[in-house]
Design an enzyme around this catalytic site. Sequence first.
Site, PDB file in Angstrom:
ATOM      1  N   TYR A   1       0.987  -1.088  -0.223  1.00 52.49           N
ATOM      2  CA  TYR A   1       0.355   0.012   0.355  1.00 52.49           C
ATOM      3  C   TYR A   1       0.758   1.647  -0.042  1.00 52.49           C
ATOM      4  CZ  TYR A   1      -4.263  -2.897  -0.184  1.00 52.49           C
ATOM      5  OH  TYR A   1      -5.201  -3.232  -0.907  1.00 52.49           O
TER       6      TYR A   1
ATOM      7  N   GLN B   1     -15.153   1.247  -6.702  1.00 50.96           N
ATOM      8  CA  GLN B   1     -14.692   1.215  -5.846  1.00 50.96           C
ATOM      9  C   GLN B   1     -12.778   0.840  -5.745  1.00 50.96           C
ATOM     10  OE1 GLN B   1     -15.687  -3.602  -8.080  1.00 50.96           O
ATOM     11  NE2 GLN B   1     -16.057  -1.860  -8.852  1.00 50.96           N
TER      12      GLN B   1
ATOM     13  N   VAL C   1      -9.764   2.983  -4.350  1.00 51.96           N
ATOM     14  CA  VAL C   1      -9.291   3.579  -3.357  1.00 51.96           C
ATOM     15  C   VAL C   1      -8.484   4.612  -3.432  1.00 51.96           C
ATOM     16  CG1 VAL C   1      -9.060   1.385  -1.886  1.00 51.96           C
ATOM     17  CG2 VAL C   1      -6.981   2.087  -2.709  1.00 51.96           C
TER      18      VAL C   1
ATOM     19  N   HIS D   1     -14.782   0.937  -1.307  1.00 52.88           N
ATOM     20  CA  HIS D   1     -13.546  -0.124  -0.906  1.00 52.88           C
ATOM     21  C   HIS D   1     -12.566   0.694  -0.557  1.00 52.88           C
ATOM     22  CE1 HIS D   1     -14.829  -2.918  -3.937  1.00 52.88           C
ATOM     23  NE2 HIS D   1     -15.759  -3.148  -3.016  1.00 52.88           N
TER      24      HIS D   1
ATOM     25  N   CYS E   1      -6.595   7.041  20.930  1.00 54.06           N
ATOM     26  CA  CYS E   1      -6.067   6.151  21.583  1.00 54.06           C
ATOM     27  C   CYS E   1      -4.853   5.985  21.617  1.00 54.06           C
ATOM     28  CB  CYS E   1      -6.878   4.921  21.758  1.00 54.06           C
ATOM     29  SG  CYS E   1      -6.339   3.145  20.357  1.00 54.06           S
TER      30      CYS E   1
ATOM     31  N   GLY F   1     -14.852   0.970 -16.465  1.00 54.56           N
ATOM     32  CA  GLY F   1     -14.143   0.217 -16.141  1.00 54.56           C
ATOM     33  C   GLY F   1     -13.275  -0.357 -15.088  1.00 54.56           C
TER      34      GLY F   1
ATOM     35  N   SER G   1     -13.701  -5.015 -14.161  1.00 58.48           N
ATOM     36  CA  SER G   1     -14.412  -6.388 -14.523  1.00 58.48           C
ATOM     37  C   SER G   1     -15.565  -7.179 -14.220  1.00 58.48           C
ATOM     38  CB  SER G   1     -13.134  -7.233 -14.295  1.00 58.48           C
ATOM     39  OG  SER G   1     -12.878  -7.913 -12.752  1.00 58.48           O
TER      40      SER G   1
ATOM     41  N   ASN H   1     -15.793  -0.087 -21.000  1.00 55.63           N
ATOM     42  CA  ASN H   1     -15.340  -0.411 -20.428  1.00 55.63           C
ATOM     43  C   ASN H   1     -14.043  -1.532 -21.824  1.00 55.63           C
ATOM     44  OD1 ASN H   1     -13.634  -2.623 -18.675  1.00 55.63           O
ATOM     45  ND2 ASN H   1     -15.064  -3.907 -18.473  1.00 55.63           N
TER      46      ASN H   1
ATOM     47  N   ALA I   1     -11.038   3.937 -21.696  1.00 55.13           N
ATOM     48  CA  ALA I   1     -11.969   5.166 -20.625  1.00 55.13           C
ATOM     49  C   ALA I   1     -11.266   6.621 -21.216  1.00 55.13           C
ATOM     50  CB  ALA I   1     -11.700   5.204 -19.249  1.00 55.13           C
TER      51      ALA I   1
HETATM   52  C1  BJW Z   1     -10.394  -0.550 -18.550  1.00 59.58           C
HETATM   53  C2  BJW Z   1      -9.202   0.192 -19.585  1.00 59.58           C
HETATM   54  C3  BJW Z   1      -9.010   1.700 -19.746  1.00 59.58           C
HETATM   55  C4  BJW Z   1      -8.281  -1.644 -18.381  1.00 59.58           C
HETATM   56  N1  BJW Z   1     -10.513   1.699 -20.162  1.00 59.58           N
HETATM   57  N2  BJW Z   1     -11.065  -0.143 -19.390  1.00 59.58           N
HETATM   58  C5  BJW Z   1     -15.976 -16.928  -1.053  1.00 59.58           C
HETATM   59  C6  BJW Z   1     -14.567 -16.793  -0.634  1.00 59.58           C
HETATM   60  C7  BJW Z   1     -14.872 -15.392   0.125  1.00 59.58           C
HETATM   61  C8  BJW Z   1     -15.328 -14.558  -0.525  1.00 59.58           C
HETATM   62  C9  BJW Z   1     -16.149 -13.943  -1.978  1.00 59.58           C
HETATM   63  C10 BJW Z   1     -16.686 -15.488  -2.133  1.00 59.58           C
HETATM   64  N3  BJW Z   1     -17.292 -15.563  -3.263  1.00 59.58           N
HETATM   65  C11 BJW Z   1     -17.834 -13.883  -3.169  1.00 59.58           C
HETATM   66  C12 BJW Z   1     -16.720 -13.573  -1.784  1.00 59.58           C
HETATM   67  C13 BJW Z   1     -17.375 -12.576  -2.063  1.00 59.58           C
HETATM   68  C14 BJW Z   1     -15.830 -11.585  -2.222  1.00 59.58           C
HETATM   69  C15 BJW Z   1     -15.525 -11.494  -3.559  1.00 59.58           C
HETATM   70  O1  BJW Z   1     -16.554 -10.669  -4.901  1.00 59.58           O
HETATM   71  N4  BJW Z   1     -14.906 -12.247  -3.975  1.00 59.58           N
HETATM   72  C16 BJW Z   1     -14.289 -12.865  -5.430  1.00 59.58           C
HETATM   73  C17 BJW Z   1     -13.000 -12.421  -5.596  1.00 59.58           C
HETATM   74  C18 BJW Z   1     -14.964 -14.133  -5.637  1.00 59.58           C
HETATM   75  N5  BJW Z   1     -16.072 -10.029  -1.423  1.00 59.58           N
HETATM   76  C19 BJW Z   1     -16.000  -9.424  -0.427  1.00 59.58           C
HETATM   77  O2  BJW Z   1     -15.680  -9.875   0.095  1.00 59.58           O
HETATM   78  C20 BJW Z   1     -16.254  -7.869  -0.322  1.00 59.58           C
HETATM   79  N6  BJW Z   1     -17.802  -7.246   0.927  1.00 59.58           N
HETATM   80  C21 BJW Z   1     -18.108  -8.226   1.387  1.00 59.58           C
HETATM   81  O3  BJW Z   1     -18.769  -8.551   0.484  1.00 59.58           O
HETATM   82  O4  BJW Z   1     -18.628  -8.531   2.465  1.00 59.58           O
HETATM   83  C22 BJW Z   1     -19.610  -9.161   3.389  1.00 59.58           C
HETATM   84  C23 BJW Z   1     -20.020  -8.791   4.392  1.00 59.58           C
HETATM   85  C24 BJW Z   1     -20.953  -8.698   4.597  1.00 59.58           C
HETATM   86  C25 BJW Z   1     -20.770  -8.358   6.161  1.00 59.58           C
HETATM   87  C26 BJW Z   1     -20.020  -8.752   7.227  1.00 59.58           C
HETATM   88  C27 BJW Z   1     -18.987  -8.741   6.510  1.00 59.58           C
HETATM   89  C28 BJW Z   1     -18.641  -9.580   5.541  1.00 59.58           C
HETATM   90  C29 BJW Z   1     -15.456  -7.244  -0.265  1.00 59.58           C
HETATM   91  C30 BJW Z   1     -14.495  -6.474  -1.590  1.00 59.58           C
HETATM   92  C31 BJW Z   1     -12.484  -5.471  -1.437  1.00 59.58           C
HETATM   93  C32 BJW Z   1     -12.387  -5.643  -2.100  1.00 59.58           C
HETATM   94  N7  BJW Z   1     -10.806  -4.851  -2.326  1.00 59.58           N
HETATM   95  C33 BJW Z   1     -10.481  -5.503  -3.629  1.00 59.58           C
HETATM   96  C34 BJW Z   1      -9.053  -4.004  -2.802  1.00 59.58           C
HETATM   97  C35 BJW Z   1      -9.360  -3.025  -1.673  1.00 59.58           C
HETATM   98  C36 BJW Z   1      -8.059  -2.246  -1.886  1.00 59.58           C
HETATM   99  C37 BJW Z   1      -7.221  -1.903  -2.525  1.00 59.58           C
HETATM  100  O5  BJW Z   1      -7.321  -1.341  -3.687  1.00 59.58           O
HETATM  101  O6  BJW Z   1      -6.164  -2.108  -2.633  1.00 59.58           O
HETATM  102  O7  BJW Z   1     -11.127  -4.451  -4.569  1.00 59.58           O
HETATM  103  S1  BJW Z   1      -9.792  -6.192  -4.460  1.00 59.58           S
HETATM  104  C38 BJW Z   1     -10.173  -5.219  -5.727  1.00 59.58           C
HETATM  105  O8  BJW Z   1     -10.815  -5.226  -6.499  1.00 59.58           O
HETATM  106  C39 BJW Z   1      -9.759  -3.586  -5.505  1.00 59.58           C
HETATM  107  C40 BJW Z   1     -11.198  -3.796  -6.695  1.00 59.58           C
HETATM  108  O9  BJW Z   1     -11.531  -2.396  -6.131  1.00 59.58           O
HETATM  109  C41 BJW Z   1     -11.864  -4.608  -6.971  1.00 59.58           C
HETATM  110  C42 BJW Z   1     -12.636  -5.111  -7.998  1.00 59.58           C
HETATM  111  O10 BJW Z   1     -11.516  -4.608  -9.214  1.00 59.58           O
HETATM  112  P1  BJW Z   1     -12.125  -3.783 -10.522  1.00 59.58           P
HETATM  113  O11 BJW Z   1     -11.948  -2.475 -10.264  1.00 59.58           O
HETATM  114  O12 BJW Z   1     -13.071  -4.167 -11.444  1.00 59.58           O
HETATM  115  O13 BJW Z   1     -10.589  -4.187 -11.652  1.00 59.58           O
HETATM  116  P2  BJW Z   1     -10.060  -4.970 -11.813  1.00 59.58           P
HETATM  117  O14 BJW Z   1      -8.581  -4.891 -12.339  1.00 59.58           O
HETATM  118  O15 BJW Z   1     -10.758  -6.288 -11.838  1.00 59.58           O
HETATM  119  O16 BJW Z   1     -10.599  -5.030 -13.149  1.00 59.58           O
HETATM  120  C43 BJW Z   1     -10.776  -3.592 -14.602  1.00 59.58           C
HETATM  121  C44 BJW Z   1     -11.377  -3.875 -15.720  1.00 59.58           C
HETATM  122  O17 BJW Z   1     -11.050  -2.810 -16.086  1.00 59.58           O
HETATM  123  C45 BJW Z   1     -11.280  -4.441 -16.329  1.00 59.58           C
HETATM  124  O18 BJW Z   1     -12.394  -5.111 -17.054  1.00 59.58           O
HETATM  125  C46 BJW Z   1     -10.309  -4.362 -17.715  1.00 59.58           C
HETATM  126  O19 BJW Z   1     -11.197  -4.671 -19.317  1.00 59.58           O
HETATM  127  C47 BJW Z   1     -11.177  -2.069 -17.919  1.00 59.58           C
HETATM  128  N8  BJW Z   1      -9.820  -1.715 -17.836  1.00 59.58           N
HETATM  129  N9  BJW Z   1      -7.685  -0.328 -18.475  1.00 59.58           N
HETATM  130  C48 BJW Z   1     -10.754   1.227 -19.883  1.00 59.58           C
HETATM  131  N10 BJW Z   1      -7.451   1.992 -19.881  1.00 59.58           N
END
Ligand code: BJW
Length: 236
Positions: free
Chosen positions: A52, A87, A89, A105, A135, A171, A173, A197, A215
């Site tokens: 981070y 999503q 940060v 997030h 604290c 943007g 997935s 996307n 984008a």
């Molecule tokens: C372009 C481009 C250009 C490229 N122009 N486009 C089984 C086990 C355990 C958990 C789970 C499970 N099944 C489901 C879950 C839930 C889990 C989950 O979904 N897991 C899956 C992986 C299966 N979710 C969670 O755990 C969430 N919490 C939750 O559900 O809580 C329930 C709860 C209830 C009550 C009490 C307690 C809990 C939390 C999810 C947290 C995700 N965290 C992260 C890290 C955050 C900090 C950080 O940034 O480091 O968030 S992971 C990471 O993925 C980050 C992102 O925000 C997130 C999404 O990614 P994103 O933005 O979609 O990026 P990419 O790389 O995937 O896609 C990029 C896209 O851009 C692509 O489509 C490209 O084509 C495109 N692109 N260049 C336009 N120039």
Amino acid sequence: MNIVILTGAGISAESGLGTFRDEGGLWSQYDLEEVATPEGFSRNPGLVHEFYNLRRANCRSAQPNAAHFALAELEAKHDGNFLIVTQNVDDLHQRAGSRNVLQMHGELDKARCIYCSSNWAAPDVMTSQGRCPKCWSRGCRPDVVWFGEQVRFLSEIEAAIRKADLFAMIGTSAQVSPASEFMQLARDHGADTVEMNLEPSAVSMTAREVILGPATEVVPRWVEALLSGHRASPNE
Ligand code: BJW
């Protein structure tokens, strides 16, 4: 008209910030179990802080791009409710001038105390030894949402989506819940749905319109068409 926009890492890619799941993305360089779960942080806080700290430094030197600016312009000129749910940060939407932004997030630029949960501005280099200003404990973590943790503002986001006339997803997935379910929710409640996307996401079939391209090209064009009233209507 009520507009809700969901953004993901792809909108910041052309600002030089890495995406997660693309080829060469962050999850091909780091094991997500080690750097983006509470269990990984307990095992090796040093590695997580290193991940981070590096991303925070990248983010601080990055600039918002044409897609961030176009959305800020849309918010400023739009007559109606407008919400960006991101999503990401990073703070590039806010630096582009967007005002109504929910970071579901968390925020790279904040630290959080693992004991009392208060948060504060992140230093350039964060370590677990950093003291909480409230604290005074030594238990400092990035104020972001890891897998298995509850995302922020969920009821507020879902309420806005239920009232949306237009939902656009840019943007992401759509592989991480609950954000991956928002397009369907919007559609179920009657919103027009658009995806922008580089390639189709996991939920493209739910969108009425899918616009493929970088984008910085497709978002400004879409915003211009929307503001001039030349956007394709849901019935076209
Ligand atoms: C372009 C481009 C250009 C490229 N122009 N486009 C089984 C086990 C355990 C958990 C789970 C499970 N099944 C489901 C879950 C839930 C889990 C989950 O979904 N897991 C899956 C992986 C299966 N979710 C969670 O755990 C969430 N919490 C939750 O559900 O809580 C329930 C709860 C209830 C009550 C009490 C307690 C809990 C939390 C999810 C947290 C995700 N965290 C992260 C890290 C955050 C900090 C950080 O940034 O480091 O968030 S992971 C990471 O993925 C980050 C992102 O925000 C997130 C999404 O990614 P994103 O933005 O979609 O990026 P990419 O790389 O995937 O896609 C990029 C896209 O851009 C692509 O489509 C490209 O084509 C495109 N692109 N260049 C336009 N120039």
